[in-house]
Each structure stands twice: as C-alpha cells, then as structure tokens.
Design a protein around this motif. Sequence first.
Motif, PDB file in Angstrom:
ATOM      1  N   THR A 147       0.873  -1.173   0.000  1.00  0.00           N
ATOM      2  CA  THR A 147       0.000   0.000   0.000  1.00  0.00           C
ATOM      3  C   THR A 147       0.908   1.220   0.000  1.00  0.00           C
ATOM      4  N   TYR A 148       0.316   2.391  -0.137  1.00  0.00           N
ATOM      5  CA  TYR A 148       1.119   3.608  -0.134  1.00  0.00           C
ATOM      6  C   TYR A 148       1.687   3.900   1.253  1.00  0.00           C
ATOM      7  N   GLU A 149       1.076   3.348   2.307  1.00  0.00           N
ATOM      8  CA  GLU A 149       1.548   3.560   3.672  1.00  0.00           C
ATOM      9  C   GLU A 149       2.513   2.469   4.136  1.00  0.00           C
ATOM     10  N   GLY A 150       2.595   1.370   3.439  1.00  0.00           N
ATOM     11  CA  GLY A 150       3.447   0.258   3.850  1.00  0.00           C
ATOM     12  C   GLY A 150       2.942  -1.032   3.234  1.00  0.00           C
ATOM     13  N   GLU A 151       2.775  -2.043   4.078  1.00  0.00           N
ATOM     14  CA  GLU A 151       2.261  -3.330   3.614  1.00  0.00           C
ATOM     15  C   GLU A 151       1.071  -3.731   4.471  1.00  0.00           C
ATOM     16  N   LYS A 152       0.127  -4.435   3.853  1.00  0.00           N
ATOM     17  CA  LYS A 152      -1.067  -4.900   4.569  1.00  0.00           C
ATOM     18  C   LYS A 152      -1.116  -6.419   4.454  1.00  0.00           C
ATOM     19  N   PRO A 153      -1.266  -7.124   5.581  1.00  0.00           N
ATOM     20  CA  PRO A 153      -1.303  -8.596   5.541  1.00  0.00           C
ATOM     21  C   PRO A 153      -2.472  -9.123   4.711  1.00  0.00           C
ATOM     22  N   LEU A 154      -2.234 -10.235   4.048  1.00  0.00           N
ATOM     23  CA  LEU A 154      -3.258 -10.861   3.208  1.00  0.00           C
ATOM     24  C   LEU A 154      -4.493 -11.237   4.025  1.00  0.00           C
ATOM     25  N   ALA A 155      -4.304 -11.626   5.276  1.00  0.00           N
ATOM     26  CA  ALA A 155      -5.442 -12.011   6.123  1.00  0.00           C
ATOM     27  C   ALA A 155      -6.427 -10.853   6.275  1.00  0.00           C
ATOM     28  N   GLU A 156      -5.915  -9.639   6.426  1.00  0.00           N
ATOM     29  CA  GLU A 156      -6.791  -8.468   6.554  1.00  0.00           C
ATOM     30  C   GLU A 156      -7.538  -8.197   5.247  1.00  0.00           C
ATOM     31  N   ILE A 157      -6.877  -8.404   4.133  1.00  0.00           N
ATOM     32  CA  ILE A 157      -7.517  -8.195   2.835  1.00  0.00           C
ATOM     33  C   ILE A 157      -8.611  -9.243   2.631  1.00  0.00           C
ATOM     34  N   MET A 158      -8.328 -10.486   3.015  1.00  0.00           N
ATOM     35  CA  MET A 158      -9.334 -11.549   2.910  1.00  0.00           C
ATOM     36  C   MET A 158     -10.549 -11.221   3.791  1.00  0.00           C
ATOM     37  N   LYS A 159     -10.297 -10.673   4.987  1.00  0.00           N
ATOM     38  CA  LYS A 159     -11.395 -10.274   5.873  1.00  0.00           C
ATOM     39  C   LYS A 159     -12.231  -9.171   5.233  1.00  0.00           C
TER      40      LYS A 159
ATOM     41  N   PHE B 213     -10.777  -4.387  -6.524  1.00  0.00           N
ATOM     42  CA  PHE B 213      -9.727  -4.390  -5.512  1.00  0.00           C
ATOM     43  C   PHE B 213      -9.585  -3.014  -4.869  1.00  0.00           C
ATOM     44  N   LYS B 214      -9.863  -1.968  -5.636  1.00  0.00           N
ATOM     45  CA  LYS B 214      -9.813  -0.590  -5.114  1.00  0.00           C
ATOM     46  C   LYS B 214     -10.888  -0.403  -4.040  1.00  0.00           C
ATOM     47  N   GLU B 215     -12.031  -1.084  -4.185  1.00  0.00           N
ATOM     48  CA  GLU B 215     -13.078  -1.028  -3.165  1.00  0.00           C
ATOM     49  C   GLU B 215     -12.633  -1.748  -1.887  1.00  0.00           C
ATOM     50  N   ILE B 216     -11.909  -2.839  -2.056  1.00  0.00           N
ATOM     51  CA  ILE B 216     -11.448  -3.639  -0.920  1.00  0.00           C
ATOM     52  C   ILE B 216     -10.299  -2.935  -0.202  1.00  0.00           C
ATOM     53  N   LEU B 217      -9.333  -2.480  -0.964  1.00  0.00           N
ATOM     54  CA  LEU B 217      -8.127  -1.851  -0.421  1.00  0.00           C
ATOM     55  C   LEU B 217      -7.854  -0.566  -1.202  1.00  0.00           C
ATOM     56  N   PRO B 218      -8.493   0.554  -0.804  1.00  0.00           N
ATOM     57  CA  PRO B 218      -8.421   1.780  -1.586  1.00  0.00           C
ATOM     58  C   PRO B 218      -7.008   2.345  -1.775  1.00  0.00           C
ATOM     59  N   ASN B 219      -6.121   2.074  -0.832  1.00  0.00           N
ATOM     60  CA  ASN B 219      -4.789   2.669  -0.910  1.00  0.00           C
ATOM     61  C   ASN B 219      -3.701   1.701  -1.381  1.00  0.00           C
ATOM     62  N   TYR B 220      -4.089   0.644  -2.124  1.00  0.00           N
ATOM     63  CA  TYR B 220      -3.050  -0.282  -2.591  1.00  0.00           C
ATOM     64  C   TYR B 220      -2.183   0.402  -3.649  1.00  0.00           C
ATOM     65  N   ASP B 221      -0.920   0.019  -3.677  1.00  0.00           N
ATOM     66  CA  ASP B 221       0.054   0.621  -4.583  1.00  0.00           C
ATOM     67  C   ASP B 221      -0.139   0.033  -5.981  1.00  0.00           C
ATOM     68  N   GLU B 222      -0.729   0.826  -6.853  1.00  0.00           N
ATOM     69  CA  GLU B 222      -1.084   0.340  -8.187  1.00  0.00           C
ATOM     70  C   GLU B 222       0.129   0.046  -9.068  1.00  0.00           C
ATOM     71  N   GLU B 223       1.278   0.612  -8.715  1.00  0.00           N
ATOM     72  CA  GLU B 223       2.489   0.355  -9.502  1.00  0.00           C
ATOM     73  C   GLU B 223       3.168  -0.950  -9.106  1.00  0.00           C
ATOM     74  N   ARG B 224       2.984  -1.367  -7.850  1.00  0.00           N
ATOM     75  CA  ARG B 224       3.675  -2.573  -7.381  1.00  0.00           C
ATOM     76  C   ARG B 224       2.745  -3.779  -7.222  1.00  0.00           C
ATOM     77  N   VAL B 225       1.436  -3.572  -7.249  1.00  0.00           N
ATOM     78  CA  VAL B 225       0.478  -4.677  -7.198  1.00  0.00           C
ATOM     79  C   VAL B 225      -0.071  -4.869  -8.606  1.00  0.00           C
ATOM     80  N   TYR B 226       0.302  -5.968  -9.227  1.00  0.00           N
ATOM     81  CA  TYR B 226      -0.050  -6.226 -10.618  1.00  0.00           C
ATOM     82  C   TYR B 226      -1.419  -6.899 -10.730  1.00  0.00           C
TER      83      TYR B 226
END
Length: 158
Positions: free
Chosen positions: A55-67, A92-105
């Motif tokens: 994410t733009y703030e750091g990293e978010k665990p997959l478990a939180e995204i699954m939740k 995915f933007k609805e699930i995790l609005p601040n994900y890093d679009e350049e590094r998450v393919y």
Amino acid sequence: MNLEKILSISGKPGLYILKVQTRTGFVAESLADGKKITVNLKSNVSLLSEISIYTYEGEKPLAEIMKSIAAKENNGPAISHKEDNATLAAYFKEILPNYDEERVYPSDIKKILNWYNTIQAKGLVVEEAVAETEAVEATTETEEVVAEKPKKAKKVKE
C-alpha cells in the motif's frame, strides 16, 4: 479467517493445507481435490499468513484483505478472477483503496481473488467474531458444569 496452515506451492496449482511436518519436508493436502502430496524442503512454499500487499503507507497482511473481501461479500464468493483487468482493479480498489497500483499487478489481484474463492468454497471463511463467541460460549458452558458439580461433604468424626 485463519491462514496459518494454508500454503501456496510454486509449480503446483491451487492451495494446500499443511498436514504433517516430516524430517525432509512436509505432507500437504490439496484444497481442490483432497489429494495428499509430499513436498521437500527445496520447494518454494509460501504460507498465506506471511504474504502482504503493498500500500502507499506500507504493507497490509493478506489475512486483513481476505477479511475485507469477506465483509464486502457477506462471507460469500467474490467476483471471478477471470474478469478483465479493469474490473478486477476497480473491485480491488473497493477492498483496499490505498493499494500501490504500480507494485500490485493484475496477476496479483487475480491470485488473491482466486485464493479467496477457493478458501470460501471450502467453508474456511469464518468471521473471527463468530469463532471467538463460540469459543467463549464453550468455555462458559465448561465453567458452568464445573460450578454445578456438588462439593464432597466433609466427614465428621464422632
């Protein structure tokens, strides 16, 4: 949702559950067909609990995204991972609005949605609040049974 024993094995399709650890590797069971396989220590294996998304703030665990996906879908299945990339990115933007679009393919998003749908189909998507409530209820019932147990009467010497 507990991802502690769920594995992704490089070169093998689908997800696996860690069953037994051996001296030379471990035994895993496929979530797709239930077949057991042996995996040696040289294989590239990823525990889903150790995976994070940028994410733009750091990293978010997959478990939180699954939740988050489970909350959005009321523990039902998510959209198919075979949708076009624009649809997947919007979802995915609805699930995790601040994900890093350049590094998450798009391939990462497809993999996450495929994993979620696999886990959901096996009934492994359970709200932790429900699981914790059930655990607390079981503990309370045990305590009540112990509390109801009559105490032994003391012997009185005459």
